[in-house]
Structure formats: C-alpha cells, structure tokens
Design an enzyme around this catalytic site. Sequence first.
Site, PDB file in Angstrom:
ATOM      1  N   ASP A  99      86.103  78.151 148.648  1.00 36.29           N
ATOM      2  CA  ASP A  99      87.287  78.199 147.844  1.00 36.29           C
ATOM      3  C   ASP A  99      87.599  79.879 147.110  1.00 36.29           C
ATOM      4  O   ASP A  99      88.422  80.715 146.440  1.00 36.29           O
ATOM      5  CB  ASP A  99      87.907  77.714 147.053  1.00 36.29           C
ATOM      6  CG  ASP A  99      86.869  77.107 145.813  1.00 36.29           C
ATOM      7  OD1 ASP A  99      85.930  77.595 145.450  1.00 36.29           O
ATOM      8  OD2 ASP A  99      87.432  76.131 145.414  1.00 36.29           O
ATOM      9  N   ASN A 100      86.149  80.539 146.875  1.00 37.01           N
ATOM     10  CA  ASN A 100      85.797  81.321 146.416  1.00 37.01           C
ATOM     11  C   ASN A 100      83.911  82.145 146.005  1.00 37.01           C
ATOM     12  O   ASN A 100      83.025  81.378 146.865  1.00 37.01           O
ATOM     13  CB  ASN A 100      86.033  81.081 144.170  1.00 37.01           C
ATOM     14  CG  ASN A 100      85.664  79.993 143.975  1.00 37.01           C
ATOM     15  OD1 ASN A 100      86.627  79.696 143.142  1.00 37.01           O
ATOM     16  ND2 ASN A 100      84.698  79.745 143.946  1.00 37.01           N
ATOM     17  N   CYS A 128      89.435  78.958 141.825  1.00 34.85           N
ATOM     18  CA  CYS A 128      89.136  77.877 142.095  1.00 34.85           C
ATOM     19  C   CYS A 128      90.405  77.030 142.402  1.00 34.85           C
ATOM     20  O   CYS A 128      91.918  77.545 144.214  1.00 34.85           O
ATOM     21  CB  CYS A 128      88.282  76.763 141.873  1.00 34.85           C
ATOM     22  SG  CYS A 128      88.486  76.345 140.038  1.00 34.85           S
ATOM     23  N   HIS A 182      92.999  69.968 141.765  1.00 40.64           N
ATOM     24  CA  HIS A 182      92.763  71.021 141.322  1.00 40.64           C
ATOM     25  C   HIS A 182      93.937  71.896 141.101  1.00 40.64           C
ATOM     26  O   HIS A 182      95.020  73.201 140.998  1.00 40.64           O
ATOM     27  CB  HIS A 182      92.068  71.876 141.412  1.00 40.64           C
ATOM     28  CG  HIS A 182      91.159  72.433 140.589  1.00 40.64           C
ATOM     29  ND1 HIS A 182      90.156  73.859 140.287  1.00 40.64           N
ATOM     30  CD2 HIS A 182      91.134  71.790 139.546  1.00 40.64           C
ATOM     31  CE1 HIS A 182      89.715  73.766 139.673  1.00 40.64           C
ATOM     32  NE2 HIS A 182      90.429  72.940 138.690  1.00 40.64           N
TER      33      HIS A 182
END
Lengths: 483, 483
Positions: free
Chosen positions: B249-250, B39, B102
Amino acid sequence: MGWGDLGAFGEPSKETPNLDQMAAEGMLFLDFYTANPLCSPSRAALLTGRLPVRNGFYTTNGHARNAYTPQDIVGGIPDSELLLPELLKKAGYTNKIIGKWHLGHQPQFHPLRHGFDEWFGSPNCHFGPYNNRERPNIPLYRDWDMVGRYYEDFKIDLKTGEANLTQLYLQEALDFISKQQASQQPFFLYWAIDATHAPVYASKQFLGTSQRGLYGDAVREIDDSVGKILKHLQQLGISENTFVFFTSDNGAALISAPKQGGSNGPFLCGKQTTFEGGMREPAIAWWPGHIPAGGVSHQLGNVMDLFSTSLSLAGLQPPSDRQIDGIDLLPVILQGKLIDRPIFYYRGNELMAVRAGLYKAHYWTWSNSWEEHGKGIDFCPGQSVAGVTTHTQEEHTYLPLLFHLGRDPGEKYPLSFASEEYQQAMGRISGLVQQHKDTLVPGQPQLNVCDQAVMNWSPPGCEKLGKCLKAPESDPKKCSWPH
Amino acid sequence: MGWGDLGAFGEPSKETPNLDQMAAEGMLFLDFYTANPLCSPSRAALLTGRLPVRNGFYTTNGHARNAYTPQDIVGGIPDSELLLPELLKKAGYTNKIIGKWHLGHQPQFHPLRHGFDEWFGSPNCHFGPYNNRERPNIPLYRDWDMVGRYYEDFKIDLKTGEANLTQLYLQEALDFISKQQASQQPFFLYWAIDATHAPVYASKQFLGTSQRGLYGDAVREIDDSVGKILKHLQQLGISENTFVFFTSDNGAALISAPKQGGSNGPFLCGKQTTFEGGMREPAIAWWPGHIPAGGVSHQLGNVMDLFSTSLSLAGLQPPSDRQIDGIDLLPVILQGKLIDRPIFYYRGNELMAVRAGLYKAHYWTWSNSWEEHGKGIDFCPGQSVAGVTTHTQEEHTYLPLLFHLGRDPGEKYPLSFASEEYQQAMGRISGLVQQHKDTLVPGQPQLNVCDQAVMNWSPPGCEKLGKCLKAPESDPKKCSWPH
C-alpha cells in the site's frame, strides 16, 4: 558495471534477459566482491589470486589512494607474479585475452609474456581522442603487435556514442571458441571488454534501445553478447565442459551518472570507494549439467577466487610459495557449501574495511577530498551519511564503524559501540585483521612512477602501420593520485 | 513493504522464495504504484478505483499533508463511494477482508456495510499498547462484532517482536478459500494483513530466521504465507480459476530503519513522500494457465487498477456515473499490451508529481518540515538531493523538476529546463495535468476532524466480552497532520 545493473539484481528496467537467464540456469552470487574499487588492481587480483597490496598493483605516493595504469605509468605486473594463464598452460590450456589488459603496457608487461597465447584488445582504457603530440591514442593489439589505435582505426564516436568494439570482441570470442572446439583443445578465455567504462559506447544496433540511455545500450549489448557466447558453447556441444563466470571489476562509476553512469542498487556510493557500492559486484556462475539451475549463494566471494577456482577446475594446485587470497569456490558452486572467509577492502596501501559474515567494519572512511568534491567529482551523488561518507580521511582504527549488512545493506546505521553485538562482532574481526596484518608482505608498489616517455608512442608493430610516434624525453615523476 | 523488499526486485538477502516463484510463474510489474504514500488513502483507492482526492481520503487541514485513519478520526469511507466488493456481489461473489480495514472505524464505515460479507481483522493499525483510559487498545473484529483487542487478547510482544497474527490471518485465508471451493462459490479475498507495518512482528517460527533482522522475519512470514495460499489454490484445483495479485500500500517506512525498516531498492526516500521510494511498489500477478510464466511488464500500473481489473475478471462494467482512475490491466497481463496512462502522485490535496512514460515531473517537492526533521523524523535517511528532497514545500508549478526515470531512477538529476527534451516532455505532461485538474471534482475530505469520543471505546460486541470502555465527552477538533 555495478551490482544493480542487471535485471536479476533488481535493475528496474530489467533489460538483461540473457544474463538473467544465465543466472536462472546457473548460480547467482549476491555477496561477491572485487579486490579493489578500481580497474587495474582488480584485474591484477583476478589473474594472480592475490590482493593488489601483495601483487604490487597499488601506490604509496599518498595514503589510501586508488591507482591504476594510465599510459604514462612506468610499472606493471611483475615477472615474479604467477598469472592464471601461466599456470593453466601446464594443463594444456590455450589462453586468450580479449579486451582490456590494464596490467602495464611496456613490453615486459605484455600479456603474451605472462601466460596468454593470444590477445585482441588494448593495454589501457579507451580514453581519448588524443592529438598524438602530448599524448598518443591508445593502441589495439593482435597478439604481439598493434593493429591500430582507438579513434583512428577503431572508431568511437563520442557525440553519438557509437562504436562497434563490443561486436568485434564478441566475434573474436566466438571464433576463438570455435577454433578451440575444432582442435579439441582446452581453453581459458578472459573476455575483458572495455564496455561499460566511460566514455560509454554501443554498436549502432543497440543505440537508443535501452530505457536507461547510452549506458543501458552498452549493458544490453554486453547482455546480448554473453547470450551469444553461451549459445555458441551450447551449439558446439561443449557447454557441459565449459565453466563460465560473469562479474565486473568494480562498482558502477556514479561520477558518470546519469548519462554514462550505472547502478549499484541499494548500496552506498560507487567506484573508487570501499563502500558496498564500490566493491560488491554482480556475479553469475554457469555450467550446465554441473551447477544446479536457479542456485543462489551468499558465499562471500571475490574476483581472486576465479584464480583458485579455475586452477581447481583444471586439476591444478595453486602456488605454494606465496600467499594466495582467492579460494576454490567449487564446493560452494557444486555442493552448496558456505566457506567462512573475510573480505578485505583496500584503497591503495590501506586496509579500509573488513567484512566477516554479515558484519562490515570500517577502519578508515573516505569518499574523496573536499578539494576534488568541490570540482564536482562526487562518488556518492545524492547520498550522504554523516560520519561515514567523509570528505576527509577519517581513521577509526581504535573504534571501527561497524555495520550489519543484512539489516543495513546501505551502510547508514553504525552499530552502537557500547552494544554487546558490537563487542562480539569486533572481537572476531579484530582477530582477523591482526592475523592479516601480521602476515602481510606488501609487494613492490608498481603504480608510483609516471613518465610521458613510456606512453604508447611506438608499440611493437607500429612500423608496419606507419603509426609510430616520437616519444618525448624521459621525465619520470611521482604519479598524482587524488582519490 | 517497499519495492526493494523482495528477492525478485533485488533485495540482496533474497529471502522471498515463494514470491519470487510467484513472479516466475506469473508476471512481474516493475512500474506499479500506489495512489498515495500512506496506508488509508491507498486502501481507499484500491477498493474504489479512485484517487483519494476524489473518494474523500484526504485532508484540507494543511497544504499537501498526508492523512490516514487513526482511531480518533471522525470520517471514513462515504456511502456514496462504490467499493469493489459491493459491485462484485452483483456477480455472485462472496467477499472477505482479512486484516486491516483502515477506511474508518465508526459503525457507518464498517466493511460489512460496504460490500464485504466477512471480516477478520482490525479497523486501525496495531499501535499500542494503550492503557484503555486516554486511548483504548485497537479491537479485532469477526464480521460485525469485536472479538478482542490487540495486546490484550491478540498478543504482540514489543520486546521480542513475537506475534502470531500473520499465522491467524493465513489460517483464516486458507479456511475461507476451502469453504468457497467446497460450496463452488466465486470469491474475492482481500488479504490485507498488518505486517510489515511497525511495530514489526513475526511468529515465533520466523523470529531470527532472516539476515535482515525482525523486519526480514516479517517479510519471510508473509512470503511463506503467500506460498501456502497459492499452494492451497493449486491443491484445491482452483488455481486456474483464481486471479492473485500481490502488492503493497506504500513504500517502505525508512523512519523505522534499520531495525524495523524495509527497502525501496534504488529509489529515493520512502513512505510519506511522493518520490519513487514512497510510491513505487512490488507487484506480481499470478494466474496459472492464463498468465504466461516469467512475464515482465513495464505497464504503469496502480493499486486502483485492481478495482477495474477485478470487475473485468468478473464480467462487470465499472460504474459510469463517476470518474474511475483505475484501468483494466487484463490486456496487459494476458496479451502483453502497454496502455499509455499517467501516474498522479498526490500528497493530501496537492498534486505533487506526474509520471508519463519514463518522465516524472515534480510540481511540488517536500520530504518533511525542518521542525519534524529536527525531531529525528527522516523519510530519506542517508539521501539528500539538493533542491529535490526539500524540507520546505517548494512549488515548481511554473517550471516543474523533470526526471527521466530510466536513466535516473533515483531522481537525482533534474533535466535542464532549456533542453529540447524538457520542452517536449513537459509539453505532453502539462496537457495531462491541465486535463486532470480541469475535470477534477474533489470529494468531501474525510480526514479533517478528530475526536477522542469516536475512538474504539465500545465497538459492537464489546458487552459479550466485557470489553466496553467509557468514551470521554465529544471534543471534535481539526486533526493535526504534520507531514
């Protein structure tokens, strides 16, 4: 072809614009199954509306073995079975099969003896080439007579992958449809092409056009052909009078991967297995003006339903003197209904698994034997789920492995035996299985005996072509079914 | 969220009608990637247009280790990095982040110090609940100040999975868009919600609505929210002036399966890995009146392209004083062009793999260590490809493992080293890698040092809420990154 081979089903190269468009104009079935993870039994089930264990398309030579109709098979579709075209005849339909019959190649099993009026195609898979001594090349028939053999008169170049067979089958379909439209006769066309079965081929114009290699070329050619058939129906002005269904006879054969293997999407294993990858199929219904465009159905469907649904469309009743496993999908397709019914997963004579709702219970697990696996035959390449993709036949009859296919479409996480969810779901499934087994009357198994004398040595019409071959002495023996 | 989680990408439950509709009205990207299978680095790459190894979002504490920003991380986004909102400001844009930042939670890393004008969300993942002694609960901010903490003021019921956070984030988005429309101000909204990250949650109205369990409930809520946002843009009459891009994001975290894990479709493994399942993402571009409906692109795309594409939309040039890895996708989106560019797959400080065209070369393979795997942490459940999903870090620098992702999207069949195809493809890829490595200037690694003193003990605004906690003594040490 596998569930994951179409763009509409998430194939990452998304190279099937015509089938995707067919889905966008019709109804996509996401939970549609074959009756068997192998070709012949699946096709027998489609045409009879009955499980292979009923119509005879199974073997008892071994426990839970897949069997089909290679050219040394003695058996075939029994006369006692009523096939869809036989019934449709009563409603005035002209019935044609184009492509692979696969329900027995001896004279008594000929498709024109079982309700079809016309045939262009072969009785067996296009394996070969053979030397015509130990084994003859597979014949192609036009109606009653052979018109040539694969690799001889109908070329398949195994080196380049080139063969124009799908084009021949396409043209045959377009011509038949034109003829029926011109004569104002209702028709049933069973377009049962060989592609994408290995050895995989495509016509020259499609070779090298796919990101996916030769297999993808074949998929593209099928996609293009389906598009042309649908367009033809529209141009003839009969699309609103013609129900079209696209599906496959078993999951993609992962043993042929990567060069000739397809995709079963997120599902476990492939052809030959009773995991989802072996039996869940791409499926699309199309009928402009009747099926609302863009429909999506989670109805548990089966190729056997095409029997019942087609009868319903023709205003006919299914036979009442025998068990029919197919259901009429018209309420699903036209009114969006969901019919509660189980899916039975058989391998030969054994009920391996049952799906009811989102639950699937495995009573037996098996991929293939250690011996076969040791030869490099792998039905689950890159996949291995401990206790599930077993290489010995594992019985779970007293405590079936239960999966929730919504949360776990890949069949990786069996539910805890102690859970309330397990108890509840198995309570229901056990009842279904009990009822199924109690009332099951297995047919005479047709796929037990093989004999080199029955191979396609001298099909009808061979004299005219000078293509008759001398059959060896009859030497019937038990067929060997390793899987 | 994984590539296979949307109906448009083949999720068998097909429960994302709004995202599927977004794709039908816009353009579907089938070959779109994140810059990192975790992330924080992925988000840093999106906002800087640069690979994590350049922008500092990586660790050198171990070889090829994934790292992110837990609340004891000392580092964060360096001031020297230019973020998309900083640049958009120059063109008069108002920038808002909703959801998870993040990129560091210490004051110097605050999003409003890096170009955002507004923020509603948290600096870290919604892990917890914590006891506020060894570890504080994660704060939520409105702009500069905290407004509460997860599990205390913003409830997440781990037992039922209920939390209304996505609804809060949705309302925040709708309000922001309304405000911007009313004031006729251009805006950039970075809607970076926490769902579907574990612990997975959904609002009450979505709980139990999915075939897929709680994870599917969360996907449905996201799908519903995206639909509401798009509809809002249309109702406000600004949809033809607003470019919308959906991605993840992943890849889906398969360690959370089956109860909280998503789907990476036919791809290998998941989050944390540099196999396709870890890095290929669902992606949809939407801009009515500009993007032709129903478009499909095989452009190799990357979250970093959103940086360059957004600048292009705003009429701005990307910074010229640094290497930018993102490319402007507008020619792809608006004119259907295909731009030849590689995809680099990093794990921490190591270039694990490279994709060019349909070929992907692995220079290193690793799923996770035997030690971690022995604890039950499995990034590839049910999948095992010999020599590929290795549990030791295997170097292939001198003879990379090469896959053809068209024929073999599941990365199961490495090409023969001796084949001409291998030689040709590797000739090209080797050159790309050489060029990439020769010109690479790694950033100062930000994810090496952890210190319990920097945790979210007393975020700004805590006094007003009586939510300040006493930080322990500073005790900086190397962060432990096992994967």
